[in-house]
Design an enzyme around this catalytic site. Structure first.
Site: not given
Ligand code: AMP
Ligand code: ZN
Length: 114
Positions: A4, A7, A30, A46, A93, A98, A100
Site C-alpha cells: 500500500c 502505508c 499531494d 490502513h 474514482g 488507503h 485519504h
C-alpha cells in the site's frame, strides 16, 4: 499493509512532504496538486476506503476534520475556506486504496459537482 503506497509513506519507505503528524494521523502534500494547496490527510491505520469504515474508526475520522482545520489555521486559509473531497471505490474514482481526504485551498475552486 504491504504493497500500500500510503502505508509505505507512513513507514517512511516512500518519501513525502509532511505537513502534520501525530500518533494516528498523517498529512502530506499531494504529488500532483490540483489547487495551489493540495494536502492529503490520512489515518495511519490502513482503512481501504470510506466503504470499509468500522465503528472503532469513528473517532479518528472525527479527529481528521479537526486536524484539517488546524492545518487551515496554520497555513492561513481557514478564513478564505477550503474544500474536502473523499473519492470512494471505483465509481468514486479512488485510485489509492488507503482512505485519504483531499484538502484543497488557495484559490476560488471551480467545477462544483454538488
Ligand atoms: P485518489 O484518486 O482519490 O485515490 O487520490 C490519490 C492521490 O494520491 C492523487 O491526487 C495523487 O496525486 C496522489 N499521490 C499518488 N502518489 C503520491 C505520492 N507518492 N505522494 C503524494 N501524493 C501521491
Ligand atoms: Zn495503507
Amino acid at each position: 499493509m504491504e504493497d500500500c503506497l500510503f502505508c509505505k509513506i507512513i513507514k517512511g519507505e516512500v518519501p513525502s512532504s509532511k505537513v502534520y503528524e501525530d500518533e494516528e494521523i498523517l498529512a502530506f502534500k499531494d504529488i500532483q496538486p490540483a489547487a495551489p494547496i493540495h494536502i492529503l490527510v490520512i489515518p495511519k491505520k490502513h482503512i481501504t476506503s470510506l466503504a470499509h469504515l468500522e465503528e472503532e474508526d469513528e473517532a479518528v475520522i472525527g479527529r481528521i476534520y479537526t486536524v484539517m482545520n488546524q492545518i487551515a489555521e496554520e497555513q492561513g486559509f481557514r478564513q478564505n475556506g477550503y474544500r474536502v473531497i473523499v473519492n470512494c471505490g471505483k465509481d468514486g474514482g479512488q485510485e489509492v486504496m488507503h482512505l485519504h481526504f483531499h484538502l484543497l485551498a488557495g484559490k476560488q475552486l471551480g467545477e462544483k459537482i454538488v
